[in-house]
Motif scaffolding. Structure first.
Motif, PDB file in Angstrom:
ATOM      1  N   LEU A 194      -6.589  30.173 -35.477  1.00 24.14           N
ATOM      2  CA  LEU A 194      -6.849  29.658 -36.826  1.00 24.14           C
ATOM      3  C   LEU A 194      -8.321  29.355 -37.081  1.00 24.14           C
ATOM      4  O   LEU A 194      -8.802  29.473 -38.205  1.00 24.14           O
ATOM      5  N   THR A 195      -9.033  28.933 -36.040  1.00 20.63           N
ATOM      6  CA  THR A 195     -10.403  28.456 -36.239  1.00 20.63           C
ATOM      7  C   THR A 195     -11.480  29.427 -35.778  1.00 20.63           C
ATOM      8  O   THR A 195     -12.641  29.284 -36.189  1.00 20.63           O
ATOM      9  N   GLY A 196     -11.141  30.347 -34.901  1.00 22.52           N
ATOM     10  CA  GLY A 196     -12.161  31.218 -34.333  1.00 22.52           C
ATOM     11  C   GLY A 196     -13.026  30.513 -33.299  1.00 22.52           C
ATOM     12  O   GLY A 196     -13.963  31.082 -32.756  1.00 22.52           O
ATOM     13  N   LYS A 197     -12.728  29.246 -33.024  1.00 21.08           N
ATOM     14  CA  LYS A 197     -13.420  28.489 -31.975  1.00 21.08           C
ATOM     15  C   LYS A 197     -12.599  28.602 -30.700  1.00 21.08           C
ATOM     16  O   LYS A 197     -11.385  28.755 -30.736  1.00 21.08           O
ATOM     17  N   HIS A 198     -13.267  28.479 -29.564  1.00 19.12           N
ATOM     18  CA  HIS A 198     -12.558  28.640 -28.304  1.00 19.12           C
ATOM     19  C   HIS A 198     -12.388  27.305 -27.574  1.00 19.12           C
ATOM     20  O   HIS A 198     -13.359  26.726 -27.109  1.00 19.12           O
ATOM     21  N   LEU A 199     -11.134  26.856 -27.514  1.00 17.89           N
ATOM     22  CA  LEU A 199     -10.777  25.750 -26.623  1.00 17.89           C
ATOM     23  C   LEU A 199     -10.190  26.395 -25.380  1.00 17.89           C
ATOM     24  O   LEU A 199      -9.343  27.281 -25.481  1.00 17.89           O
ATOM     25  N   ASP A 200     -10.640  25.964 -24.213  1.00 20.54           N
ATOM     26  CA  ASP A 200     -10.080  26.514 -22.979  1.00 20.54           C
ATOM     27  C   ASP A 200      -8.630  26.105 -22.806  1.00 20.54           C
ATOM     28  O   ASP A 200      -7.786  26.920 -22.458  1.00 20.54           O
ATOM     29  N   ASN A 201      -8.358  24.828 -23.047  1.00 17.19           N
ATOM     30  CA  ASN A 201      -7.033  24.298 -22.771  1.00 17.19           C
ATOM     31  C   ASN A 201      -6.849  22.985 -23.521  1.00 17.19           C
ATOM     32  O   ASN A 201      -7.569  22.027 -23.249  1.00 17.19           O
ATOM     33  N   MET A 202      -5.921  22.951 -24.439  1.00 14.59           N
ATOM     34  CA  MET A 202      -5.594  21.687 -25.096  1.00 14.59           C
ATOM     35  C   MET A 202      -4.784  20.875 -24.083  1.00 14.59           C
ATOM     36  O   MET A 202      -3.705  21.284 -23.666  1.00 14.59           O
ATOM     37  N   VAL A 203      -5.310  19.746 -23.675  1.00 11.28           N
ATOM     38  CA  VAL A 203      -4.653  18.931 -22.651  1.00 11.28           C
ATOM     39  C   VAL A 203      -3.426  18.236 -23.223  1.00 11.28           C
ATOM     40  O   VAL A 203      -3.242  18.159 -24.439  1.00 11.28           O
ATOM     41  N   THR A 204      -2.588  17.712 -22.322  1.00 11.85           N
ATOM     42  CA  THR A 204      -1.399  17.004 -22.789  1.00 11.85           C
ATOM     43  C   THR A 204      -1.801  15.858 -23.693  1.00 11.85           C
ATOM     44  O   THR A 204      -2.750  15.123 -23.426  1.00 11.85           O
ATOM     45  N   CYS A 205      -1.105  15.761 -24.795  1.00  9.94           N
ATOM     46  CA  CYS A 205      -1.323  14.771 -25.854  1.00  9.94           C
ATOM     47  C   CYS A 205      -2.661  14.954 -26.569  1.00  9.94           C
ATOM     48  O   CYS A 205      -3.117  14.071 -27.280  1.00  9.94           O
ATOM     49  N   GLY A 206      -3.258  16.121 -26.394  1.00  9.86           N
ATOM     50  CA  GLY A 206      -4.457  16.446 -27.157  1.00  9.86           C
ATOM     51  C   GLY A 206      -4.090  16.710 -28.610  1.00  9.86           C
ATOM     52  O   GLY A 206      -2.995  17.187 -28.911  1.00  9.86           O
ATOM     53  N   VAL A 207      -5.015  16.386 -29.508  1.00 12.46           N
ATOM     54  CA  VAL A 207      -4.795  16.572 -30.945  1.00 12.46           C
ATOM     55  C   VAL A 207      -5.992  17.313 -31.523  1.00 12.46           C
ATOM     56  O   VAL A 207      -7.137  16.915 -31.325  1.00 12.46           O
ATOM     57  N   VAL A 208      -5.697  18.373 -32.241  1.00 12.88           N
ATOM     58  CA  VAL A 208      -6.720  19.152 -32.936  1.00 12.88           C
ATOM     59  C   VAL A 208      -6.498  18.970 -34.435  1.00 12.88           C
ATOM     60  O   VAL A 208      -5.366  19.047 -34.908  1.00 12.88           O
ATOM     61  N   ARG A 209      -7.579  18.731 -35.164  1.00 15.96           N
ATOM     62  CA  ARG A 209      -7.516  18.709 -36.620  1.00 15.96           C
ATOM     63  C   ARG A 209      -8.180  19.979 -37.142  1.00 15.96           C
ATOM     64  O   ARG A 209      -9.331  20.273 -36.801  1.00 15.96           O
ATOM     65  N   ILE A 210      -7.446  20.696 -37.970  1.00 12.02           N
ATOM     66  CA  ILE A 210      -7.955  21.924 -38.575  1.00 12.02           C
ATOM     67  C   ILE A 210      -7.929  21.760 -40.087  1.00 12.02           C
ATOM     68  O   ILE A 210      -6.880  21.489 -40.672  1.00 12.02           O
ATOM     69  N   ASP A 211      -9.093  21.888 -40.711  1.00 15.19           N
ATOM     70  CA  ASP A 211      -9.203  21.825 -42.165  1.00 15.19           C
ATOM     71  C   ASP A 211      -9.168  23.240 -42.712  1.00 15.19           C
ATOM     72  O   ASP A 211      -9.868  24.126 -42.214  1.00 15.19           O
ATOM     73  N   MET A 212      -8.366  23.424 -43.747  1.00 13.07           N
ATOM     74  CA  MET A 212      -8.234  24.736 -44.365  1.00 13.07           C
ATOM     75  C   MET A 212      -8.550  24.606 -45.850  1.00 13.07           C
ATOM     76  O   MET A 212      -7.941  23.803 -46.546  1.00 13.07           O
ATOM     77  N   ASP A 213      -9.522  25.376 -46.304  1.00 14.99           N
ATOM     78  CA  ASP A 213      -9.980  25.295 -47.684  1.00 14.99           C
ATOM     79  C   ASP A 213      -9.017  25.926 -48.683  1.00 14.99           C
ATOM     80  O   ASP A 213      -9.211  25.798 -49.879  1.00 14.99           O
ATOM     81  N   ASN A 214      -7.993  26.578 -48.175  1.00 16.71           N
ATOM     82  CA  ASN A 214      -7.061  27.220 -49.091  1.00 16.71           C
ATOM     83  C   ASN A 214      -6.158  26.213 -49.795  1.00 16.71           C
ATOM     84  O   ASN A 214      -5.977  25.092 -49.353  1.00 16.71           O
ATOM     85  N   CYS A 215      -5.604  26.633 -50.912  1.00 18.26           N
ATOM     86  CA  CYS A 215      -4.733  25.769 -51.715  1.00 18.26           C
ATOM     87  C   CYS A 215      -3.272  25.945 -51.356  1.00 18.26           C
ATOM     88  O   CYS A 215      -2.441  25.150 -51.769  1.00 18.26           O
ATOM     89  N   SER A 216      -2.961  26.972 -50.606  1.00 18.09           N
ATOM     90  CA  SER A 216      -1.575  27.250 -50.236  1.00 18.09           C
ATOM     91  C   SER A 216      -1.487  27.487 -48.732  1.00 18.09           C
ATOM     92  O   SER A 216      -2.337  28.160 -48.149  1.00 18.09           O
ATOM     93  N   TRP A 217      -0.444  26.946 -48.125  1.00 17.36           N
ATOM     94  CA  TRP A 217      -0.202  27.196 -46.704  1.00 17.36           C
ATOM     95  C   TRP A 217       0.014  28.681 -46.453  1.00 17.36           C
ATOM     96  O   TRP A 217      -0.254  29.172 -45.357  1.00 17.36           O
ATOM     97  N   LYS A 218       0.499  29.399 -47.457  1.00 17.62           N
ATOM     98  CA  LYS A 218       0.749  30.837 -47.312  1.00 17.62           C
ATOM     99  C   LYS A 218      -0.525  31.614 -46.972  1.00 17.62           C
ATOM    100  O   LYS A 218      -0.469  32.722 -46.469  1.00 17.62           O
ATOM    101  N   ASP A 219      -1.694  31.019 -47.276  1.00 22.19           N
ATOM    102  CA  ASP A 219      -2.974  31.678 -47.019  1.00 22.19           C
ATOM    103  C   ASP A 219      -3.498  31.452 -45.603  1.00 22.19           C
ATOM    104  O   ASP A 219      -4.578  31.939 -45.261  1.00 22.19           O
ATOM    105  N   ALA A 220      -2.735  30.719 -44.792  1.00 20.63           N
ATOM    106  CA  ALA A 220      -3.161  30.479 -43.407  1.00 20.63           C
ATOM    107  C   ALA A 220      -3.208  31.801 -42.656  1.00 20.63           C
ATOM    108  O   ALA A 220      -2.342  32.668 -42.827  1.00 20.63           O
TER     109      ALA A 220
END
Length: 164
Positions: A121-147
């Motif tokens: 979704l982001t084009g950024k590289h996380l090696d490994n989201m650890v247990t209980c890790g939380v990522v926030r992704i902001d999307m400028d689109n107005c509809s989830w369908k555009d994800a």
């Protein structure tokens, strides 16, 4: 704008070797880190409009802890087996099917899919989201369908050891 939170379930127990993967509970560390991370989201004024979780025990328990702390009704947590069994394409379909009156959503799932989906979704590289890790992704689109691929911006990545 839409905001998506990806949450990897808290640390689970491997104590019972006969227990199915699906039924594994959280271990002691997981039961400490889930409230810690949920409190962090509360401090950041995060209140998801919808929570969707893998139905696996460790994921629903993590989602339930977050819901309780964030004031989200636990009985409204949507369980979706595709989060447990599917890959990034399955998560993308779940996101694309979210109702547009929801401006923020939280998905609770498993690795490696959560890490892969964040990277997709982001084009950024996380090696490994650890247990209980939380990522926030902001999307400028107005509809989830555009994800889609690179449709979001990685706003932040938080995890328990960063908070302890």
């Amino acid at each position: 704008m839409k905001t998506l939170y990806l949450v990897r379930h808290a640390k689970s127990s491997w104590e019972n070797a006969l227990q199915s993967d699906f039924d594994r509970p959280l271990n002691e560390r997981g039961l400490k880190s889930a409230p810690l991370m949920a409190e962090l989201l509360k401090e950041k004024n995060v209140t998801p409009d919808i929570i969707v979780s893998s139905p696996a025990n460790r994921a629903t328990t993590t989602a339930g802890i977050f819901a309780g702390i964030l004031g989200y009704p636990e009985e409204k947590i949507v369980q979706n087996m595709e989060i447990y069994t599917g890959g990034s394409s399955a998560l993308l379909q779940i996101v694309r099917s979210l109702p547009d009156d929801c401006t923020s959503a939280a998905l609770f799932g498993h690795n490696p899919v959560m890490t892969d989906f964040s990277n997709f979704l982001t084009g950024k590289h996380l090696d490994n989201m650890v247990t209980c890790g939380v990522v926030r992704i902001d999307m400028d689109n107005c509809s989830w369908k555009d994800a889609g691929e690179r449709s979001g911006t990685l706003a932040w990545y938080e995890y328990p050891k960063k908070r302890e």
